[in-house]
Write an enzyme that holds these catalytic residues in place. Structure first.
Site, mmCIF file in Angstrom:
data_model
loop_
_atom_site.group_PDB
_atom_site.id
_atom_site.type_symbol
_atom_site.label_atom_id
_atom_site.label_comp_id
_atom_site.label_asym_id
_atom_site.label_seq_id
_atom_site.Cartn_x
_atom_site.Cartn_y
_atom_site.Cartn_z
ATOM 1 N N CYS A 34 -27.783 -26.471 36.935
ATOM 2 C CA CYS A 34 -27.282 -26.843 35.612
ATOM 3 C C CYS A 34 -26.598 -25.675 34.908
ATOM 4 O O CYS A 34 -25.962 -25.864 33.885
ATOM 5 C CB CYS A 34 -28.435 -27.342 34.737
ATOM 6 S SG CYS A 34 -29.703 -26.095 34.519
ATOM 7 N N ASP A 36 -28.097 -23.214 33.398
ATOM 8 C CA ASP A 36 -28.901 -22.672 32.305
ATOM 9 C C ASP A 36 -29.467 -21.309 32.681
ATOM 10 O O ASP A 36 -29.741 -21.039 33.838
ATOM 11 C CB ASP A 36 -30.040 -23.637 31.951
ATOM 12 C CG ASP A 36 -29.505 -24.893 31.288
ATOM 13 O OD1 ASP A 36 -28.309 -24.897 30.940
ATOM 14 O OD2 ASP A 36 -30.259 -25.854 31.125
ATOM 15 N N CYS A 59 -31.427 -26.192 28.205
ATOM 16 C CA CYS A 59 -31.804 -27.488 27.643
ATOM 17 C C CYS A 59 -33.112 -27.365 26.858
ATOM 18 O O CYS A 59 -33.793 -26.337 26.905
ATOM 19 C CB CYS A 59 -31.973 -28.495 28.773
ATOM 20 S SG CYS A 59 -33.421 -28.166 29.778
ATOM 21 N N CYS A 103 -36.596 -27.650 35.136
ATOM 22 C CA CYS A 103 -36.355 -26.732 34.018
ATOM 23 C C CYS A 103 -37.515 -25.750 33.877
ATOM 24 O O CYS A 103 -37.311 -24.609 33.463
ATOM 25 C CB CYS A 103 -36.178 -27.509 32.722
ATOM 26 S SG CYS A 103 -35.017 -28.874 32.868
#
Ligand code: FES
Length: 149
Positions: A34, A36, A59, A103
């Site tokens: 992603c 991140d 996120c 995440c």
């Protein structure tokens, strides 16, 4: 998608946000899927993590898990901190939706990367400067990226 109250709390009011200019270990990790990024700063005295701060460009679940991870490592020895898994971070938040579990990996990796940095700076590494936690981390990341999890 349902988030627990704890996830929402740590997302809205993240703990220990910021930087430590004279940190003893700094770790930055990124999620290739992603994009991140999470950066973690540690103050370490006599093998105990006395202070921790983080910055996450990611996120909501990444922010919440980083925040919880900082709470979990504070006051722990580096060995104890190295044993904190992304699952433990997610459990401390009363769970994450399955699609958001990846995440929480960022938080675990950021802790390990910051401790590795501390070990490297203090000559505590082996394997030509690569500590064991780092080797394990690379393996984990490869499994993770290969989708083996
Ligand atoms: Fe990238 Fe959550 S979507 S860490």
């Amino acid at each position: 998608m349902m988030y627990s109250e704890k996830v929402m709390d740590h997302f809205m009011n993240p703990r220990n946000v910021g930087e430590i200019p004279d940190a003893d270990g700094v770790g930055q990790v990124g999620n290739a899927k992603c994009g991140d990024i999470m950066k973690m700063y540690l103050k370490i005295e006599n093998d105990v993590i006395t202070d921790v701060k983080f910055k996450t460009f990611g996120c909501g679940a990444a922010v919440a898990t980083s925040s919880m991870a900082t709470e979990l490592v504070k006051g722990k020895t580096i060995d104890e901190a190295l044993r904190i898994t992304n699952k433990a971070v997610a459990e401390a938040l009363d769970g994450l939706p399955p699609v958001k579990m990846h995440c929480s990996v960022l938080a675990e990796e950021a802790i390990k990367a910051a401790i590795e940095d501390y070990k490297r700076r203090n000559g505590l590494t082996d394997n030509n400067g690569t500590c064991e936690a780092c080797c394990r981390r690379c393996e984990d990341i490869h499994h993770h990226l290969d989708g083996e999890d």
